[in-house]
Design a protein around this motif. Structure first.
Motif, PDB file in Angstrom:
ATOM      1  N   PHE A  35       5.860   1.944  -1.380  1.00  0.00           N
ATOM      2  CA  PHE A  35       6.066   2.011   0.071  1.00  0.00           C
ATOM      3  C   PHE A  35       6.489   3.435   0.431  1.00  0.00           C
ATOM      4  N   HIS A  36       5.731   4.069   1.269  1.00  0.00           N
ATOM      5  CA  HIS A  36       6.114   5.446   1.609  1.00  0.00           C
ATOM      6  C   HIS A  36       5.394   5.893   2.873  1.00  0.00           C
ATOM      7  N   PHE A  37       5.836   6.989   3.401  1.00  0.00           N
ATOM      8  CA  PHE A  37       5.064   7.703   4.402  1.00  0.00           C
ATOM      9  C   PHE A  37       5.260   9.185   4.184  1.00  0.00           C
ATOM     10  N   LEU A  73       4.727  16.435  -2.591  1.00  0.00           N
ATOM     11  CA  LEU A  73       6.053  16.390  -3.209  1.00  0.00           C
ATOM     12  C   LEU A  73       6.748  15.138  -2.721  1.00  0.00           C
ATOM     13  N   TRP A  74       7.296  14.366  -3.653  1.00  0.00           N
ATOM     14  CA  TRP A  74       7.824  13.049  -3.338  1.00  0.00           C
ATOM     15  C   TRP A  74       9.321  12.998  -3.572  1.00  0.00           C
ATOM     16  N   PHE A  75      10.001  12.419  -2.595  1.00  0.00           N
ATOM     17  CA  PHE A  75      11.433  12.188  -2.711  1.00  0.00           C
ATOM     18  C   PHE A  75      11.708  10.686  -2.627  1.00  0.00           C
ATOM     19  N   LEU A 133       9.675   9.352   0.527  1.00  0.00           N
ATOM     20  CA  LEU A 133       9.246  10.278   1.575  1.00  0.00           C
ATOM     21  C   LEU A 133       8.389  11.361   0.921  1.00  0.00           C
ATOM     22  N   GLU A 134       7.304  11.707   1.580  1.00  0.00           N
ATOM     23  CA  GLU A 134       6.322  12.618   0.986  1.00  0.00           C
ATOM     24  C   GLU A 134       6.188  13.860   1.852  1.00  0.00           C
ATOM     25  N   MET A 135       6.280  15.017   1.220  1.00  0.00           N
ATOM     26  CA  MET A 135       5.970  16.289   1.884  1.00  0.00           C
ATOM     27  C   MET A 135       4.589  16.740   1.423  1.00  0.00           C
TER      28      MET A 135
END
Ligand SMILES: [Fe+2]
Length: 230
Positions: free
Chosen positions: A126-128, A200-202, A218-220
């Protein structure tokens, strides 16, 4: 799986239809936080280089809600993130889930396995994501997030790097040269599907668009320009 070539064909076809298409936008993402975590969750989104507005107490609570404007074109209708306190009903559900997990080794093992998978392949959790117009801007924001999450940081232990999917080495020497000097590219990196894309994933437990027990990825993103030879 969609190949790079077919993705470009789909995009070209869509571009041809866009003048006649009705306007639709991705309006907003609503995130919730646990009691007391509002200021820290807001700080995290601010470190992503977004403009935050503290909207004051949310409805019947003393906890605040925040409007997070993603870029200069954001309005209260579009391109926005809302940060709101989790409801008592959600907190009760979360508490029950935590107790059940603690008493059920199989559930705990499955949960840990999913978390471990997500650490390596956050794209399938699950991310955006947010795109940055320049790699310099992404790098500045990312370094601020990493510093905050490091021991002694203002958000220590509450936000952490999950992984990096980097552009294809050798696709563009200019990209390789830029990344060679970046602390964001680590040994555990993987490849972005787009040869010129950087992801880049946090992970964080400060906020979530679903269950806080699961947390949020959260993805940059930044897509480097394609040179003619590419
Ligand atoms: Fe994504």
């Amino acid at each position: 799986m969609m190949t790079s070539t077919s993705a470009q064909a789909v995009l070209a076809a869509r571009m041809g239809r866009r003048p006649d298409a009705p306007a639709r936008n991705l309006a907003h993402v609503a995130l919730v936080y646990r009691p007391g975590d509002g200021p820290a969750a807001a700080e995290l989104l601010g470190l992503f280089a977004f403009e935050l507005v503290d909207m004051g107490p949310h409805r019947e609570t003393d906890e605040h809600w925040y409007s997070v404007f993603v870029d200069a074109g954001s309005t209260f209708e579009d391109n926005l993130v809302y940060l709101i306190p989790a409801s008592p009903a959600q907190l009760a559900l979360e508490s029950h889930i935590a107790r059940t997990r603690g008493a059920d080794p199989e559930l705990d093992a499955a949960w840990s396995a999913f978390d471990g998978f997500s650490a390596g392949d956050p794209e399938r959790s699950f991310h955006f994501g947010f795109t940055y117009g320049s790699f310099d801007e992404l790098e500045t924001a990312a370094r601020a997030v990493l510093a905050a999450g490091a021991p002694g940081g203002s958000l220590a232990g509450r936000v952490w790097k999950r992984n990096v999917f980097r552009p294809t080495p050798g696709f563009d020497p200019a990209i390789d040269e830029r990344l060679a000097g970046s602390p964001l590219v680590a040994d555990d990196d993987r490849r972005c599907l787009a040869p010129n894309g950087f992801q880049l994933w946090f992970g964080t437990d400060l906020l979530a668009s679903n269950l806080l027990a699961v947390g949020q990825v959260l993805e940059m993103d930044h897509v480097f320009p394609r040179h003619p030879a590419g």
